[in-house]
Scaffold this active site. Structure first.
Site, PDB file in Angstrom:
ATOM      1  N   LYS A   1     -75.670 -45.725  73.763  1.00 36.31           N
ATOM      2  CA  LYS A   1     -75.220 -44.337  73.910  1.00 36.31           C
ATOM      3  C   LYS A   1     -76.055 -43.584  74.961  1.00 36.31           C
ATOM      4  CE  LYS A   1     -73.293 -44.032  69.235  1.00 36.31           C
ATOM      5  NZ  LYS A   1     -73.286 -43.275  67.950  1.00 36.31           N
TER       6      LYS A   1
ATOM      7  N   TYR B   1     -63.029 -42.468  69.341  1.00 41.00           N
ATOM      8  CA  TYR B   1     -63.486 -41.963  68.046  1.00 41.00           C
ATOM      9  C   TYR B   1     -62.368 -41.250  67.271  1.00 41.00           C
ATOM     10  CZ  TYR B   1     -68.499 -42.963  68.746  1.00 41.00           C
ATOM     11  OH  TYR B   1     -69.726 -43.568  68.907  1.00 41.00           O
TER      12      TYR B   1
ATOM     13  N   PHE C   1     -68.289 -33.009  62.935  1.00 38.89           N
ATOM     14  CA  PHE C   1     -69.149 -33.270  64.090  1.00 38.89           C
ATOM     15  C   PHE C   1     -68.373 -33.862  65.272  1.00 38.89           C
ATOM     16  CE2 PHE C   1     -69.486 -36.894  61.121  1.00 38.89           C
ATOM     17  CZ  PHE C   1     -69.041 -37.930  61.931  1.00 38.89           C
TER      18      PHE C   1
ATOM     19  N   ARG D   1     -74.419 -54.681  62.978  1.00 37.61           N
ATOM     20  CA  ARG D   1     -74.693 -53.460  62.180  1.00 37.61           C
ATOM     21  C   ARG D   1     -76.127 -53.532  61.630  1.00 37.61           C
ATOM     22  NH1 ARG D   1     -71.016 -49.171  62.323  1.00 37.61           N
ATOM     23  NH2 ARG D   1     -72.029 -48.527  60.386  1.00 37.61           N
TER      24      ARG D   1
ATOM     25  N   ASN E   1     -78.059 -41.427  68.118  1.00 36.49           N
ATOM     26  CA  ASN E   1     -78.649 -42.567  67.417  1.00 36.49           C
ATOM     27  C   ASN E   1     -78.592 -43.875  68.220  1.00 36.49           C
ATOM     28  OD1 ASN E   1     -75.948 -43.007  67.220  1.00 36.49           O
ATOM     29  ND2 ASN E   1     -75.842 -42.945  64.995  1.00 36.49           N
TER      30      ASN E   1
ATOM     31  N   HIS F   1     -73.724 -47.750  69.185  1.00 31.13           N
ATOM     32  CA  HIS F   1     -72.511 -47.882  68.381  1.00 31.13           C
ATOM     33  C   HIS F   1     -72.266 -49.359  68.117  1.00 31.13           C
ATOM     34  CE1 HIS F   1     -68.333 -47.604  67.051  1.00 31.13           C
ATOM     35  NE2 HIS F   1     -68.156 -48.701  67.779  1.00 31.13           N
TER      36      HIS F   1
ATOM     37  N   GLU G   1     -61.523 -51.775  69.449  1.00 30.82           N
ATOM     38  CA  GLU G   1     -62.561 -51.239  70.350  1.00 30.82           C
ATOM     39  C   GLU G   1     -62.793 -52.149  71.561  1.00 30.82           C
ATOM     40  OE1 GLU G   1     -65.923 -50.492  67.793  1.00 30.82           O
ATOM     41  OE2 GLU G   1     -64.909 -48.830  66.800  1.00 30.82           O
TER      42      GLU G   1
HETATM   43  P1  ADP Z   1     -71.809 -45.377  62.531  1.00 34.96           P
HETATM   44  O1  ADP Z   1     -71.966 -45.149  64.021  1.00 34.96           O
HETATM   45  O2  ADP Z   1     -73.097 -45.815  61.887  1.00 34.96           O
HETATM   46  O3  ADP Z   1     -70.658 -46.293  62.218  1.00 34.96           O
HETATM   47  P2  ADP Z   1     -70.103 -43.155  61.704  1.00 34.96           P
HETATM   48  O4  ADP Z   1     -68.942 -44.044  62.033  1.00 34.96           O
HETATM   49  O5  ADP Z   1     -70.133 -42.501  60.361  1.00 34.96           O
HETATM   50  O6  ADP Z   1     -71.493 -43.943  61.882  1.00 34.96           O
HETATM   51  O7  ADP Z   1     -70.208 -41.989  62.783  1.00 34.96           O
HETATM   52  C1  ADP Z   1     -69.940 -42.229  64.140  1.00 34.96           C
HETATM   53  C2  ADP Z   1     -70.978 -41.510  64.959  1.00 34.96           C
HETATM   54  O8  ADP Z   1     -70.840 -40.107  64.793  1.00 34.96           O
HETATM   55  C3  ADP Z   1     -72.445 -41.795  64.568  1.00 34.96           C
HETATM   56  O9  ADP Z   1     -72.960 -42.999  65.103  1.00 34.96           O
HETATM   57  C4  ADP Z   1     -73.147 -40.569  65.133  1.00 34.96           C
HETATM   58  O10 ADP Z   1     -73.341 -40.655  66.542  1.00 34.96           O
HETATM   59  C5  ADP Z   1     -72.120 -39.475  64.842  1.00 34.96           C
HETATM   60  N1  ADP Z   1     -72.373 -38.823  63.551  1.00 34.96           N
HETATM   61  C6  ADP Z   1     -72.212 -39.359  62.313  1.00 34.96           C
HETATM   62  N2  ADP Z   1     -72.551 -38.493  61.350  1.00 34.96           N
HETATM   63  C7  ADP Z   1     -72.938 -37.359  61.985  1.00 34.96           C
HETATM   64  C8  ADP Z   1     -73.403 -36.076  61.548  1.00 34.96           C
HETATM   65  N3  ADP Z   1     -73.535 -35.792  60.250  1.00 34.96           N
HETATM   66  N4  ADP Z   1     -73.732 -35.153  62.491  1.00 34.96           N
HETATM   67  C9  ADP Z   1     -73.592 -35.434  63.822  1.00 34.96           C
HETATM   68  N5  ADP Z   1     -73.149 -36.612  64.300  1.00 34.96           N
HETATM   69  C10 ADP Z   1     -72.832 -37.573  63.411  1.00 34.96           C
HETATM   70 MG    MG Z   2     -68.633 -46.044  62.535  1.00 31.69          MG
END
Ligand code: ADP
Ligand code: MG
Length: 139
Positions: A11, A51, A59, A87, A114, A117, A128
């Site tokens: 990212k 997304y 968010f 993961r 974070n 992805h 994807e």
């Molecule tokens: P993951 O990437 O671990 O699969 P999710 O699919 O739940 O997590 O969320 C997609 C992405 O959205 C996350 O990797 C993060 O960048 C963002 N995200 C998730 N939860 C939050 C939140 N509470 N506030 C802001 N951004 C978030």
């Molecule tokens: Mg996800």
């Protein structure tokens, strides 16, 4: 166990901080193979489409702004059980909760920014990979 492919994105936060190599080192160190790689800056439309499953989440706008603010590195990874294994290599969504040695623990800043992805299931991995590597044969 089957050989699988999964979609990884380094990212904008991690690319901005010069952690492309650090992330790839953890991927390769875990035995996952990089099968395809491209660097690009996503458009809003590309990020929104990628997304789309999150479009009702509070968010969503923040996530699209973040993912489009600077370039990303998109990879197709391959290995035994690659989807779940990647993961594990990434760690929990929230870097504060991620295990030691994971990408998100090492390079992530917060639950939004974070560092990486990874696809979460066979169906999402296929969608994807096709989204960013159209025409790429999925084994
Ligand atoms: P993951 O990437 O671990 O699969 P999710 O699919 O739940 O997590 O969320 C997609 C992405 O959205 C996350 O990797 C993060 O960048 C963002 N995200 C998730 N939860 C939050 C939140 N509470 N506030 C802001 N951004 C978030
Ligand atoms: Mg996800």
């Amino acid at each position: 166990m089957a050989t699988e492919r999964t979609l990884s994105i380094i990212k904008p936060d991690a690319v901005e901080k010069n952690h492309i190599g650090g992330v790839v080192a953890l991927i390769e160190g875990a035995g996952l193979k990089v099968k395809a790689m491209r660097m690009t800056q996503l458009t809003k439309a590309q990020a929104q489409g990628f997304y789309a499953v999150h479009k009702e989440r509070p968010f969503f706008g923040e996530l699209v702004d973040f993912m489009t603010r600077s370039p990303v590195v998109i990879m197709c990874l391959e290995g035994e059980n690659a989807i779940a294994r990647y993961r594990d290599v990434m760690g929990a969504t929230d870097p504060k909760k991620a295990a030691e040695g994971t990408i998100r623990k090492q390079f992530g800043s917060n639950i939004g920014e974070n560092a990486s992805h990874g696809s979460d299931a066979k169906e999402t991995a296929a969608f994807e990979i096709g989204y960013f590597f159209p025409g790429f044969e999925i084994g």
